[in-house]
Write a protein that holds these residues in place. Structure first.
Motif, PDB file in Angstrom:
ATOM      1  N   LEU A 115       0.898  -1.214   0.108  1.00  0.00           N
ATOM      2  CA  LEU A 115      -0.010   0.086  -0.138  1.00  0.00           C
ATOM      3  C   LEU A 115       0.883   1.459   0.011  1.00  0.00           C
ATOM      4  O   LEU A 115       0.363   2.147  -0.474  1.00  0.00           O
ATOM      5  N   HIS A 142      -8.603  -3.115  -0.080  1.00  0.00           N
ATOM      6  CA  HIS A 142      -8.391  -1.896   0.881  1.00  0.00           C
ATOM      7  C   HIS A 142      -9.225  -0.836   0.555  1.00  0.00           C
ATOM      8  O   HIS A 142      -9.122  -0.407  -0.594  1.00  0.00           O
ATOM      9  N   THR A 143      -9.690  -0.177   1.368  1.00  0.00           N
ATOM     10  CA  THR A 143     -10.316   1.321   1.438  1.00  0.00           C
ATOM     11  C   THR A 143      -9.997   2.084   2.459  1.00  0.00           C
ATOM     12  O   THR A 143     -10.379   1.786   3.429  1.00  0.00           O
ATOM     13  N   GLN A 144      -9.106   2.856   2.333  1.00  0.00           N
ATOM     14  CA  GLN A 144      -8.603   3.847   3.369  1.00  0.00           C
ATOM     15  C   GLN A 144      -8.313   5.317   3.100  1.00  0.00           C
ATOM     16  O   GLN A 144      -7.903   5.639   1.878  1.00  0.00           O
ATOM     17  N   GLU A 159     -11.368   3.878   7.341  1.00  0.00           N
ATOM     18  CA  GLU A 159     -11.295   2.692   6.481  1.00  0.00           C
ATOM     19  C   GLU A 159     -12.576   2.127   6.185  1.00  0.00           C
ATOM     20  O   GLU A 159     -13.632   2.521   7.243  1.00  0.00           O
ATOM     21  N   ALA A 164     -14.107  -3.745   0.504  1.00  0.00           N
ATOM     22  CA  ALA A 164     -13.386  -2.595   0.021  1.00  0.00           C
ATOM     23  C   ALA A 164     -14.033  -2.125  -1.030  1.00  0.00           C
ATOM     24  O   ALA A 164     -15.040  -2.897  -1.599  1.00  0.00           O
ATOM     25  N   ARG A 336      -0.228 -10.557   6.049  1.00  0.00           N
ATOM     26  CA  ARG A 336      -1.057  -9.472   6.706  1.00  0.00           C
ATOM     27  C   ARG A 336      -0.467  -8.560   7.379  1.00  0.00           C
ATOM     28  O   ARG A 336       0.233  -8.800   8.392  1.00  0.00           O
TER      29      ARG A 336
END
Ligand code: KG4
Ligand code: ZN
Length: 345
Positions: A115, A142-144, A159, A164, A336
Protein backbone atom coordinates in the motif's frame (compact mmCIF):
# COMPACT_ATOMS: atom_id res chain seq x y z
CA UNK A 1 20.75 4.74 -7.17
CA UNK A 2 19.21 2.10 -9.47
CA UNK A 3 16.43 0.08 -7.83
CA UNK A 4 14.98 -3.06 -9.37
CA UNK A 5 11.49 -3.66 -7.95
CA UNK A 6 9.33 -6.79 -7.92
CA UNK A 7 5.58 -6.96 -7.30
CA UNK A 8 3.93 -10.36 -6.91
CA UNK A 9 1.35 -9.94 -4.14
CA UNK A 10 -1.69 -11.07 -6.13
CA UNK A 11 -2.42 -11.64 -9.82
CA UNK A 12 0.13 -9.38 -11.51
CA UNK A 13 3.84 -9.99 -11.89
CA UNK A 14 5.50 -6.59 -12.12
CA UNK A 15 9.16 -5.74 -12.53
CA UNK A 16 10.62 -2.25 -12.96
CA UNK A 17 13.86 -0.31 -12.82
CA UNK A 18 13.69 3.10 -11.15
CA UNK A 19 16.64 5.50 -10.90
CA UNK A 20 16.81 8.13 -8.19
CA UNK A 21 19.25 10.84 -7.25
CA UNK A 22 18.91 13.83 -4.94
CA UNK A 23 16.91 15.81 -7.51
CA UNK A 24 15.03 13.33 -9.67
CA UNK A 25 13.06 10.11 -9.84
CA UNK A 26 12.89 8.25 -13.13
CA UNK A 27 11.13 5.11 -14.29
CA UNK A 28 13.72 3.61 -16.67
CA UNK A 29 11.68 0.55 -17.77
CA UNK A 30 8.88 -1.66 -16.53
CA UNK A 31 7.26 -4.93 -17.54
CA UNK A 32 4.05 -6.48 -16.32
CA UNK A 33 2.23 -9.74 -16.79
CA UNK A 34 -1.41 -9.85 -15.76
CA UNK A 35 -2.87 -13.24 -14.87
CA UNK A 36 -6.44 -12.06 -15.45
CA UNK A 37 -7.04 -14.36 -18.43
CA UNK A 38 -5.82 -17.38 -16.46
CA UNK A 39 -8.01 -16.71 -13.40
CA UNK A 40 -11.10 -15.67 -15.38
CA UNK A 41 -12.23 -19.27 -15.85
CA UNK A 42 -12.52 -19.59 -12.05
CA UNK A 43 -14.27 -16.26 -11.44
CA UNK A 44 -11.47 -15.03 -9.17
CA UNK A 45 -7.83 -15.45 -8.19
CA UNK A 46 -6.70 -19.03 -7.47
CA UNK A 47 -3.71 -18.55 -5.13
CA UNK A 48 -1.76 -21.68 -6.11
CA UNK A 49 -2.08 -20.93 -9.82
CA UNK A 50 -1.01 -17.33 -9.11
CA UNK A 51 2.19 -18.46 -7.35
CA UNK A 52 3.14 -20.87 -10.13
CA UNK A 53 2.58 -18.25 -12.80
CA UNK A 54 4.71 -15.69 -10.95
CA UNK A 55 7.55 -18.24 -11.03
CA UNK A 56 7.16 -18.64 -14.80
CA UNK A 57 7.08 -14.89 -15.49
CA UNK A 58 9.53 -13.24 -13.15
CA UNK A 59 12.77 -14.09 -14.96
CA UNK A 60 11.67 -13.16 -18.53
CA UNK A 61 10.11 -9.94 -17.21
CA UNK A 62 13.37 -9.06 -15.43
CA UNK A 63 15.32 -9.65 -18.64
CA UNK A 64 12.85 -7.47 -20.55
CA UNK A 65 13.21 -4.62 -18.03
CA UNK A 66 17.01 -4.69 -18.10
CA UNK A 67 16.99 -4.79 -21.91
CA UNK A 68 14.40 -1.98 -22.06
CA UNK A 69 16.50 0.22 -19.77
CA UNK A 70 19.77 -0.69 -21.50
CA UNK A 71 21.07 -1.76 -18.09
CA UNK A 72 23.16 -4.66 -16.81
CA UNK A 73 22.64 -6.63 -13.60
CA UNK A 74 25.81 -5.00 -12.31
CA UNK A 75 24.12 -1.54 -12.58
CA UNK A 76 21.58 -2.44 -9.88
CA UNK A 77 22.20 -0.92 -6.45
CA UNK A 78 19.14 -2.20 -4.56
CA UNK A 79 16.61 -5.03 -4.97
CA UNK A 80 13.07 -4.25 -3.74
CA UNK A 81 10.15 -6.64 -3.38
CA UNK A 82 6.59 -6.58 -2.05
CA UNK A 83 6.79 -8.05 1.45
CA UNK A 84 3.02 -7.82 2.04
CA UNK A 85 0.12 -7.67 2.36
CA UNK A 86 -1.00 -10.25 -0.19
CA UNK A 87 -1.15 -13.96 -0.95
CA UNK A 88 1.61 -15.76 0.95
CA UNK A 89 2.71 -18.08 -1.88
CA UNK A 90 2.62 -15.29 -4.45
CA UNK A 91 4.62 -12.93 -2.21
CA UNK A 92 7.23 -15.64 -1.62
CA UNK A 93 8.02 -15.81 -5.34
CA UNK A 94 8.95 -12.14 -5.68
CA UNK A 95 10.71 -12.06 -2.31
CA UNK A 96 12.65 -15.27 -3.01
CA UNK A 97 13.68 -14.09 -6.46
CA UNK A 98 14.80 -10.67 -5.19
CA UNK A 99 16.71 -12.30 -2.34
CA UNK A 100 18.45 -14.77 -4.67
CA UNK A 101 19.45 -11.97 -7.02
CA UNK A 102 20.62 -9.73 -4.18
CA UNK A 103 22.71 -12.55 -2.75
CA UNK A 104 24.23 -13.46 -6.12
CA UNK A 105 25.04 -9.81 -6.90
CA UNK A 106 26.18 -8.98 -3.38
CA UNK A 107 23.65 -6.10 -3.28
CA UNK A 108 21.24 -5.03 -0.51
CA UNK A 109 17.50 -5.67 -0.64
CA UNK A 110 14.39 -4.20 0.96
CA UNK A 111 10.86 -5.56 1.51
CA UNK A 112 8.18 -2.96 0.74
CA UNK A 113 4.60 -2.50 1.95
CA UNK A 114 2.28 -2.88 -1.06
CA UNK A 115 0.00 0.00 0.00
CA UNK A 116 2.94 2.33 0.55
CA UNK A 117 3.88 1.56 -3.05
CA UNK A 118 0.39 2.53 -4.21
CA UNK A 119 0.24 5.75 -2.25
CA UNK A 120 3.67 6.96 -3.37
CA UNK A 121 3.08 5.98 -7.04
CA UNK A 122 1.94 9.50 -8.13
CA UNK A 123 5.53 10.66 -7.49
CA UNK A 124 6.42 8.95 -10.77
CA UNK A 125 3.94 11.07 -12.74
CA UNK A 126 4.72 14.23 -14.68
CA UNK A 127 2.88 16.34 -12.12
CA UNK A 128 3.80 14.87 -8.71
CA UNK A 129 2.20 16.01 -5.43
CA UNK A 130 4.11 17.49 -2.52
CA UNK A 131 3.71 16.61 1.17
CA UNK A 132 1.48 16.81 3.13
CA UNK A 133 -1.59 15.35 1.42
CA UNK A 134 -4.67 13.20 2.00
CA UNK A 135 -4.44 9.78 0.35
CA UNK A 136 -7.47 7.81 -0.79
CA UNK A 137 -6.34 4.21 -1.19
CA UNK A 138 -8.91 2.23 -3.11
CA UNK A 139 -7.91 -1.26 -4.20
CA UNK A 140 -9.41 -4.73 -4.33
CA UNK A 141 -8.56 -5.39 -0.69
CA UNK A 142 -8.37 -1.93 0.93
CA UNK A 143 -10.30 1.30 1.23
CA UNK A 144 -8.56 3.83 3.44
CA UNK A 145 -8.23 7.57 3.86
CA UNK A 146 -4.89 8.64 5.23
CA UNK A 147 -3.04 11.77 6.18
CA UNK A 148 0.44 11.58 4.64
CA UNK A 149 2.98 14.06 6.02
CA UNK A 150 6.07 12.47 4.48
CA UNK A 151 7.41 9.13 3.29
CA UNK A 152 6.75 6.75 6.18
CA UNK A 153 4.54 9.22 8.06
CA UNK A 154 1.02 7.88 7.63
CA UNK A 155 -1.99 8.50 9.86
CA UNK A 156 -5.17 6.54 9.25
CA UNK A 157 -8.24 8.82 9.06
CA UNK A 158 -10.83 6.21 8.17
CA UNK A 159 -11.28 2.85 6.47
CA UNK A 160 -13.87 0.34 5.39
CA UNK A 161 -15.52 -1.65 8.12
CA UNK A 162 -16.38 -4.48 5.71
CA UNK A 163 -15.87 -4.77 1.92
CA UNK A 164 -13.30 -2.69 0.04
CA UNK A 165 -14.46 -0.41 -2.81
CA UNK A 166 -12.81 -2.68 -5.41
CA UNK A 167 -14.47 -5.67 -3.78
CA UNK A 168 -17.85 -3.90 -4.04
CA UNK A 169 -17.23 -3.36 -7.77
CA UNK A 170 -16.09 -6.97 -8.24
CA UNK A 171 -18.92 -8.59 -6.24
CA UNK A 172 -21.73 -6.58 -7.83
CA UNK A 173 -20.21 -7.20 -11.26
CA UNK A 174 -20.37 -10.92 -10.53
CA UNK A 175 -24.06 -10.59 -9.55
CA UNK A 176 -24.66 -8.96 -12.94
CA UNK A 177 -22.95 -11.87 -14.69
CA UNK A 178 -19.82 -9.93 -15.66
CA UNK A 179 -16.43 -11.66 -15.83
CA UNK A 180 -13.59 -11.17 -13.32
CA UNK A 181 -12.17 -8.65 -12.55
CA UNK A 182 -15.48 -6.87 -12.29
CA UNK A 183 -14.41 -3.26 -11.68
CA UNK A 184 -13.47 -2.24 -15.22
CA UNK A 185 -16.24 -4.44 -16.71
CA UNK A 186 -18.90 -2.86 -14.49
CA UNK A 187 -17.60 0.62 -15.35
CA UNK A 188 -17.88 -0.21 -19.06
CA UNK A 189 -21.45 -1.55 -18.74
CA UNK A 190 -22.40 1.51 -16.66
CA UNK A 191 -21.63 3.81 -19.60
CA UNK A 192 -24.91 2.79 -21.26
CA UNK A 193 -26.95 2.77 -18.05
CA UNK A 194 -29.03 5.32 -16.16
CA UNK A 195 -27.79 5.64 -12.58
CA UNK A 196 -31.14 7.10 -11.46
CA UNK A 197 -33.13 4.04 -12.59
CA UNK A 198 -32.45 2.21 -9.33
CA UNK A 199 -32.18 3.59 -5.83
CA UNK A 200 -29.23 2.09 -3.97
CA UNK A 201 -27.97 2.83 -0.44
CA UNK A 202 -24.92 5.01 0.26
CA UNK A 203 -23.72 3.30 3.45
CA UNK A 204 -22.24 5.53 6.19
CA UNK A 205 -22.57 8.58 3.92
CA UNK A 206 -23.77 10.74 6.79
CA UNK A 207 -22.00 8.90 9.62
CA UNK A 208 -19.84 11.90 10.48
CA UNK A 209 -16.77 9.65 10.39
CA UNK A 210 -14.36 8.89 7.57
CA UNK A 211 -15.15 5.17 7.66
CA UNK A 212 -16.75 3.29 4.77
CA UNK A 213 -19.09 0.32 4.44
CA UNK A 214 -19.90 -1.36 1.12
CA UNK A 215 -21.36 -4.74 2.10
CA UNK A 216 -24.96 -3.40 2.20
CA UNK A 217 -24.66 -2.10 -1.34
CA UNK A 218 -23.86 -5.56 -2.64
CA UNK A 219 -26.87 -6.96 -0.76
CA UNK A 220 -29.15 -4.29 -2.24
CA UNK A 221 -27.97 -5.12 -5.77
CA UNK A 222 -28.52 -8.83 -5.09
CA UNK A 223 -32.10 -8.09 -3.98
CA UNK A 224 -32.81 -6.22 -7.24
CA UNK A 225 -31.22 -8.97 -9.34
CA UNK A 226 -33.25 -11.67 -7.59
CA UNK A 227 -36.47 -9.66 -7.95
CA UNK A 228 -35.92 -9.12 -11.67
CA UNK A 229 -34.95 -12.79 -12.13
CA UNK A 230 -34.32 -14.24 -15.58
CA UNK A 231 -36.41 -11.48 -17.11
CA UNK A 232 -33.73 -8.85 -16.40
CA UNK A 233 -33.17 -6.84 -19.58
CA UNK A 234 -29.83 -5.66 -20.97
CA UNK A 235 -30.89 -2.08 -20.16
CA UNK A 236 -31.75 -2.99 -16.56
CA UNK A 237 -28.34 -4.62 -16.12
CA UNK A 238 -26.66 -1.49 -17.45
CA UNK A 239 -28.85 0.68 -15.20
CA UNK A 240 -27.93 -1.40 -12.15
CA UNK A 241 -24.23 -1.16 -13.07
CA UNK A 242 -24.53 2.63 -13.41
CA UNK A 243 -26.41 2.93 -10.10
CA UNK A 244 -23.82 0.80 -8.31
CA UNK A 245 -20.90 2.76 -9.70
CA UNK A 246 -22.59 6.05 -8.79
CA UNK A 247 -23.28 4.89 -5.22
CA UNK A 248 -19.64 3.84 -4.68
CA UNK A 249 -18.30 7.03 -6.26
CA UNK A 250 -20.68 9.26 -4.25
CA UNK A 251 -19.39 7.80 -0.97
CA UNK A 252 -15.71 7.94 -1.99
CA UNK A 253 -16.02 11.56 -3.15
CA UNK A 254 -18.00 12.74 -0.11
CA UNK A 255 -15.60 11.14 2.38
CA UNK A 256 -12.52 12.38 0.52
CA UNK A 257 -13.80 15.95 0.63
CA UNK A 258 -14.65 15.51 4.33
CA UNK A 259 -11.04 14.36 4.90
CA UNK A 260 -9.76 17.54 3.21
CA UNK A 261 -12.02 19.61 5.46
CA UNK A 262 -10.96 17.74 8.59
CA UNK A 263 -7.22 18.03 7.90
CA UNK A 264 -7.29 21.48 6.30
CA UNK A 265 -5.12 20.09 3.47
CA UNK A 266 -5.57 21.03 -0.20
CA UNK A 267 -4.09 18.02 -1.99
CA UNK A 268 -5.45 14.55 -2.35
CA UNK A 269 -3.73 11.55 -3.89
CA UNK A 270 -5.84 8.70 -5.25
CA UNK A 271 -4.10 5.33 -5.53
CA UNK A 272 -5.01 1.70 -6.09
CA UNK A 273 -6.93 -0.04 -8.86
CA UNK A 274 -10.26 1.77 -8.35
CA UNK A 275 -8.34 5.03 -8.97
CA UNK A 276 -8.54 4.07 -12.66
CA UNK A 277 -12.31 4.59 -12.57
CA UNK A 278 -13.24 7.49 -14.86
CA UNK A 279 -16.41 8.55 -13.04
CA UNK A 280 -14.50 8.71 -9.75
CA UNK A 281 -11.81 10.86 -11.38
CA UNK A 282 -14.32 13.22 -12.96
CA UNK A 283 -16.47 13.71 -9.87
CA UNK A 284 -13.58 13.92 -7.41
CA UNK A 285 -11.82 16.49 -9.62
CA UNK A 286 -14.99 18.59 -9.71
CA UNK A 287 -15.64 18.36 -5.97
CA UNK A 288 -12.01 19.16 -5.12
CA UNK A 289 -11.96 22.13 -7.50
CA UNK A 290 -14.93 23.51 -5.58
CA UNK A 291 -12.66 23.65 -2.50
CA UNK A 292 -9.60 24.93 -4.42
CA UNK A 293 -8.00 21.55 -3.83
CA UNK A 294 -6.06 19.44 -6.33
CA UNK A 295 -6.33 15.71 -6.97
CA UNK A 296 -3.21 13.78 -7.97
CA UNK A 297 -3.34 10.40 -9.69
CA UNK A 298 -0.66 7.95 -10.69
CA UNK A 299 -0.26 7.42 -14.45
CA UNK A 300 -3.06 5.05 -15.52
CA UNK A 301 -0.56 2.23 -16.05
CA UNK A 302 0.62 2.64 -12.44
CA UNK A 303 -2.89 2.63 -10.88
CA UNK A 304 -3.10 -1.14 -10.68
CA UNK A 305 -0.34 -3.36 -9.30
CA UNK A 306 3.13 -2.85 -10.79
CA UNK A 307 6.82 -3.17 -9.97
CA UNK A 308 7.57 0.53 -10.41
CA UNK A 309 5.72 1.58 -7.25
CA UNK A 310 7.67 -1.01 -5.25
CA UNK A 311 11.05 0.15 -6.57
CA UNK A 312 9.97 3.77 -5.98
CA UNK A 313 8.84 3.23 -2.36
CA UNK A 314 12.10 1.42 -1.56
CA UNK A 315 14.15 4.21 -3.16
CA UNK A 316 12.29 6.96 -1.28
CA UNK A 317 12.67 5.14 2.07
CA UNK A 318 16.37 4.48 1.59
CA UNK A 319 17.01 8.01 0.29
CA UNK A 320 15.46 9.48 3.44
CA UNK A 321 17.29 7.07 5.71
CA UNK A 322 14.11 5.61 7.21
CA UNK A 323 14.79 2.06 6.03
CA UNK A 324 17.90 -0.03 6.29
CA UNK A 325 18.23 -2.48 3.39
CA UNK A 326 19.25 -6.00 4.39
CA UNK A 327 22.59 -7.33 3.27
CA UNK A 328 22.17 -10.94 4.36
CA UNK A 329 20.51 -13.54 2.16
CA UNK A 330 17.39 -13.93 4.26
CA UNK A 331 13.82 -12.75 3.71
CA UNK A 332 10.28 -13.10 4.97
CA UNK A 333 6.83 -12.07 3.77
CA UNK A 334 3.89 -10.56 5.70
CA UNK A 335 0.58 -11.67 4.10
CA UNK A 336 -1.28 -9.52 6.68
CA UNK A 337 0.75 -6.41 7.35
CA UNK A 338 -0.92 -3.23 8.69
CA UNK A 339 0.44 -0.05 7.08
CA UNK A 340 0.69 1.46 10.56
CA UNK A 341 3.69 -0.82 11.19
CA UNK A 342 5.74 0.98 8.54
CA UNK A 343 4.68 4.44 9.73
CA UNK A 344 6.79 6.49 12.12
CA UNK A 345 3.71 8.07 13.73
O1 KG4 B 1 -4.72 -2.09 -6.67
P1 KG4 B 1 -5.23 -3.26 -7.43
O2 KG4 B 1 -4.71 -3.51 -8.82
O3 KG4 B 1 -5.00 -4.60 -6.64
C1 KG4 B 1 -5.09 -4.69 -5.27
O4 KG4 B 1 -4.08 -4.40 -4.61
O5 KG4 B 1 -6.22 -5.01 -4.83
O6 KG4 B 1 -6.82 -3.10 -7.47
C2 KG4 B 1 -7.67 -4.02 -8.10
C3 KG4 B 1 -9.10 -3.55 -7.94
C4 KG4 B 1 -10.10 -4.60 -8.40
O7 KG4 B 1 -11.12 -4.71 -7.43
C5 KG4 B 1 -10.64 -4.01 -9.71
O8 KG4 B 1 -11.95 -4.43 -10.02
C6 KG4 B 1 -10.57 -2.53 -9.42
O9 KG4 B 1 -9.35 -2.37 -8.73
N1 KG4 B 1 -10.57 -1.72 -10.65
C7 KG4 B 1 -11.57 -0.87 -10.99
C8 KG4 B 1 -11.22 -0.30 -12.23
N2 KG4 B 1 -10.01 -0.82 -12.61
C9 KG4 B 1 -9.62 -1.68 -11.61
N3 KG4 B 1 -12.71 -0.55 -10.34
C10 KG4 B 1 -13.52 0.34 -10.94
N4 KG4 B 1 -13.26 0.93 -12.13
C11 KG4 B 1 -12.14 0.64 -12.81
N5 KG4 B 1 -11.90 1.23 -13.99
ZN1 ZN C 1 -2.61 -3.22 -5.20
Amino acid sequence: MNVLGFESSCDETGVALVSVDSTSLRLRAQALHSQIDMHRAYGGVVPELASRDHIRRVLPLTEAVLAGAGAELSDIDLLAYTRGPGLAGALLVGAGFACALATALGKPMLGVHHLEGHLLSPFLSANPPSFPFVALLVSGGHTQLMRVDDVGDYRLLGETIDDAAGEAFDKTAKLLGLPYPGGPELARLAETGDAAAFELPRPLLHSGTLDFSFAGLKTAVRTHVLKLGDGISAQQRADLAAATQQAIVDVLVRKSIAALKQTGLRSIVVAGGVGANRLLRRQLDAAAAGRSATVFYPELSLCTDNGAMIALAAAMRVQRGIAEPATVGRFDVRPRWPLSEVSIT
